[in-house]
Design a protein around this motif. Structure first.
Motif, short mmCIF file in Angstrom:
data_model
loop_
_atom_site.label_atom_id
_atom_site.label_comp_id
_atom_site.label_asym_id
_atom_site.label_seq_id
_atom_site.Cartn_x
_atom_site.Cartn_y
_atom_site.Cartn_z
N ILE A 295 -0.45 4.13 -3.92
CA ILE A 295 -0.08 2.71 -4.13
C ILE A 295 1.54 2.72 -3.72
CG2 ILE A 295 -0.06 0.86 -5.51
CD1 ILE A 295 -2.68 1.62 -6.97
N LYS A 296 1.92 1.87 -2.88
CA LYS A 296 3.00 1.64 -2.45
C LYS A 296 3.57 0.50 -2.89
CE LYS A 296 3.07 5.39 -0.03
NZ LYS A 296 3.78 6.48 -0.45
N ARG A 297 2.44 -0.71 -3.21
CA ARG A 297 3.20 -1.99 -3.47
C ARG A 297 2.46 -2.45 -5.01
NH1 ARG A 297 1.31 -1.78 1.29
NH2 ARG A 297 -0.70 -3.10 1.12
N LEU A 298 3.42 -2.92 -5.82
CA LEU A 298 2.66 -3.49 -7.04
C LEU A 298 3.13 -4.98 -7.12
CD1 LEU A 298 3.94 -0.53 -9.47
CD2 LEU A 298 1.61 -0.95 -8.82
N ASP A 432 0.83 -8.43 0.99
CA ASP A 432 0.67 -7.54 2.14
C ASP A 432 -0.88 -6.93 2.00
OD1 ASP A 432 0.26 -5.84 4.26
OD2 ASP A 432 2.41 -4.58 3.60
N VAL A 433 -1.74 -7.42 2.89
CA VAL A 433 -3.06 -6.82 2.74
C VAL A 433 -3.41 -6.14 4.18
CG1 VAL A 433 -4.33 -8.51 1.32
CG2 VAL A 433 -3.94 -9.09 3.93
N SER A 434 -2.50 -5.42 4.85
CA SER A 434 -2.40 -4.77 5.91
C SER A 434 -3.16 -3.25 5.54
CB SER A 434 -1.01 -4.52 6.59
OG SER A 434 -0.36 -3.65 5.49
N ASP A 435 -3.13 -3.12 4.37
CA ASP A 435 -3.97 -1.81 3.99
C ASP A 435 -4.31 -2.02 2.41
OD1 ASP A 435 -1.81 -0.98 2.39
OD2 ASP A 435 -1.08 0.23 3.97
#
Length: 783
Positions: A295-298, A432-435
């Motif tokens: 996971i990159k974004r919290l 950011d819902v790119s992934d």
């Protein structure tokens, strides 16, 4: 010019201190090393697993074995001589453990900087300065510890009890200093933290003293250490909080220059000592899980996420982690109703995780994002006016009706369409819902609001959503929306921790388009009282704690770190110490979900409150007399005289007499009588006929009769009991049970709490020829 004086400084907890909460924390750290390091694989298993207890006991025994009239201090080697008696250690092993203890002590020493600066300021002014310490460690080791704190400390004159065999506690070490330094007591000032050996003892000898703040532990910390004294991680984390408090107190003392000292605020103290230790392990756990799952974004969700994000950011920066954080404004009010549509319409889940107590039609309508009039138009046969009360039972009974109502779904969707579009645009701009490499972070809750959020995100992209919670009440996990909890336990009053984490801004009540065209949140002013109470100081203390706690990354998410957090959570659920009870009890608390006013969480009870709760109240809901949040905590705050008053009222209520009953009657007459819905809560009045006989003159019987007397639909034609005499002495018109045989009633209601007695009464009534279909048992809901 001030004439030169002679100053002596204590060493431990005055100039240097350990990172651990207590001196024994060093032994806990050693035990952890012995168990985890291959270097000590040779050591006997008994000693590795029991080292903490053996080390504590060996020192106690050594003081008995090696103490003489002329020598009152022992050495480290003598302590390990005693430990050799366990047959788990030989000479070479004892030497290696002595070396490990010295190494562990040195690694865990930090300086008390303000006191060190003060010492050198005194030297710069021409005063003589020496160091005095009661300590079993040797001089070389202690000088190494001083050197680590400040290289200039190493060469100061040092009087050490293990060298001279004398201690401060028994005055011998002070006498040695007096003779060796040729100092007069009237020019001697001793500075130290211990109220006995650094203040009372030297004062009794005529030496002037300047006490330093102690490294004191709070009751919750003492309880935590008592529960698991050999837990190394617990020692370090509590030690961090204790040291921060000591450093602040020393700073205040030094800066006051001998004048009045302004103590740190209670809000800062509990931020450091409670909020920080409770939440830091959770943030460590979240970051470890994020790294494991890629996971990159919290995304930290308002409002509880405000402080958590700042703590997570400090960890990410310090350890250079490849995780980005964002803060998302949202709430159940802002997300739930706008998410409802034909594709997302799960009324059973909605009402299972909504506040339903004390609802009116207006309150019920707000759950749907409607006005009361709009809800009444959909269900005119059920709702007639906005102020109409709606019981929990009525709402739950209507859930299948809500689920099937196409008209309600269309009304809700139409009314919330604009809110929905604003919310969707806000999500597009901020998530950011790119992934799917992102997760939402929350503190505590059911997760239903996040389920609503995931339904909205599905309209933006085909992503799976991960949700992290400190504590989660439910599991709404689906293949595309997963929920994970750090604390899978259930403690009473767990919601109290929200008091510490609320953001300095208000609750999100919606969204609007800003001047720059971007969507921004609309906030209320609910947090103003909390900010004034000290919310910013709580947060400042928690962040200081997180920055000071240097737990290595490999221990993040460990059982030891999380166990302390869980202990603090559990502590909040029981009787807490008086200072913490007062602090939490007076904290502003808003019933955010109900749109209620902000009030104290658990205020002190007045004498009138105590009387109403324990003398006037019979089986009415506690909320009739205590509309606040947590009665147990208010009781925790009672003073001795108030506790005696409560016991007095409890006794009077248990004995029961005509005066007590008259007082209750007068109270309810003055307050417009008891609402039958309250008196009969949990019992369906629809089960009752018009003409009723009541069996039972205890609390349940009195409560039922009291409610039915003000019910225009029903009449109590006869009230009976097995022993009616006591009730008649109290002024109640109660008759012998045998009179039921000749009475004219449609139904007899058994109002008795004891299930075994109810069975006996049923058999008795059947024996009197009363048909089973005419017998009803009254079991109201307990508080």
């Amino acid at each position: 010019m001030v004439p030169p004086m002679f100053y002596s400084f204590d060493v431990f907890d005055t100039l240097i201190t350990r990172k651990t909460a207590t001196p024994g924390g060093i032994f806990a750290l050693m035990q952890r090393t012995l168990r985890e390091s291959e270097e000590y694989a040779w050591l006997d298993e008994y000693l590795k697993t029991s080292f903490y207890s053996l080390r504590v006991g060996s020192e106690q025994q050594a003081r008995k074995v090696y103490r003489t009239e002329s020598r009152v201090e022992i050495s480290l080697e003598e302590i390990y001589e005693v430990m050799k008696m366990t047959l788990a250690l030989d000479d070479a092993g004892a030497q290696r453990l002595c070396a490990l203890e010295r190494k562990t002590e040195l690694e865990n020493i930090i300086g008390v900087e303000d006191n060190i600066r003060r010492l050198f300021a005194l030297k710069a002014q021409g005063h003589r300065v020496v160091l005095i310490s009661d300590m079993y460690l040797d001089e070389e080791t202690l000088r190494g510890m001083l050197r680590k704190a400040d290289p200039n400390l190493e060469n100061l004159p040092l009087y050490l009890s293990s060298v001279y065999g004398q201690s401060k506690a028994e005055r011998g070490l002070y006498r040695i200093v007096e003779e060796a330094e040729g100092v007069s007591k009237d020019e001697w000032v001793h500075i130290g933290d211990n109220p006995y050996v650094d203040d009372r003892v030297p004062k009794s000898m005529g030496i002037q003293t300047e006490p330093c703040p102690m490294k004191a532990l709070l009751p919750v910390e003492l309880e935590a250490l008592k529960q698991n004294p050999s837990d190394a991680e617990r020692e370090l984390r509590i030690g961090t909080a204790a040291n921060l408090r000591m450093f602040r107190a020393v700073e205040n003392t030094v800066s006051a220059g001998g004048g009045p000292v302004k103590p740190e605020s209670a809000a800062w103290r509990y931020g450091v000592s409670f909020c920080g230790p409770l939440i830091l392990p959770y943030m460590e756990w979240v970051l470890i899980q994020a790294l494991k799952k890629g996971i990159k974004r919290l995304y930290f969700i308002a409002r509880d996420g405000y402080l958590m994000k700042e703590i997570a950011d400090s960890l990410i920066e310090r350890y250079k982690l490849s995780v980005r954080t964002e803060y998302i404004y949202g709430s159940r009010q802002a997300w739930r109703a706008p998410a409802f549509s034909e594709r997302f319409w799960n009324m059973e889940q909605l009402f299972h995780w909504s506040y339903l107590d004390g609802l009116t039609v207006s309150g019920l309508a707000r759950i749907f994002g409607l006005e009361a009039e709009e809800l009444m138009q959909v269900f005119p046969e059920r709702f007639s006016e906005p102020s109409q009360k709606v019981s929990r039972e009525e709402v739950l009974e209507m859930v299948p009706l809500f689920q099937k109502s196409t008209k309600l779904c269309e009304t809700v969707s139409r009314k919330n369409r604009e809110k929905r579009e604003l919310l969707l645009q806000y999500l597009r701009e901020n998530i950011d819902v790119s992934d799917s490499n992102f997760a939402f972070v929350e503190l505590i809750g059911s997760g239903y609001s996040q389920l609503c959020l995931s339904a909205l995100l599905k309209e933006l992209a085909d992503v799976s959503v991960t949700n992290f919670f400190y504590h989660l009440d439910a599991d709404f996990s689906t293949p595309s929306c997963r929920f994970y909890t750090c604390l899978p336990c259930d403690f009473p009053w767990q919601w109290v921790i929200e008091l510490f984490f609320s953001a300095p801004h208000g609750r999100t009540i919606g969204y609007r388009k800003g001047d720059d065209g971007r969507i921004c949140p609309v906030l209320n002013e609910e947090s103003l009282e909390a900010v004034e109470y000290g919310l910013s100081q709580i947060h400042a203390g928690a962040k200081e704690y997180a920055c000071a706690c240097d737990a290595p990354q490999e221990r993040w998410g460990s059982g030891e770190a999380l166990a302390l957090s869980f202990f603090y959570m559990k502590y909040l659920s029981g009787p807490v110490d008086p200072d913490l009870a007062d602090f939490i009890g007076d904290m502003p608390y808003g019933e955010a979900a109900l749109g209620g006013d902000v009030a104290k969480y658990a205020p002190r009870l007045t004498a009138e409150d105590i009387k109403n709760l324990y003398l006037i109240r019979d089986l009415e809901p506690v909320s009739c007399f205590y509309p606040k949040r947590r009665l147990e905590l208010s009781l925790n705050r009672l003073r001795p005289e108030e506790k005696r008053l409560r016991e007095h009222y409890l006794y009077l209520a248990s004995v029961g007499d005509a005066a007590v009953e008259a007082g209750r009657e007068a109270y309810w007459t003055a307050h417009g009588g008891i609402d039958p819905a309250l008196s009969l809560r949990g019992f369906d009045p629809g089960r009752l006929k018009k003409r009723i006989a009541v069996y039972g003159a205890g609390k349940y019987g009195k409560r039922l009769v009291r409610a039915l007397h003000i019910d225009p639909e029903r009449e109590v034609v006869l009230w009976v009991d097995k022993n009616p005499e006591k009730a008649r002495r109290l002024g109640f018109e109660v008759h012998p049970a045998e009179e039921l045989a000749a009475a004219d009633f449609e139904q007899v209601v058994i109002a008795i709490a004891n299930a075994e007695l109810v069975r006996e009464v049923r058999e008795k009534l059947s024996g009197m020829g009363i048909d089973e279909s005419r017998i009803v048992t009254y079991f109201p809901l307990p508080d």
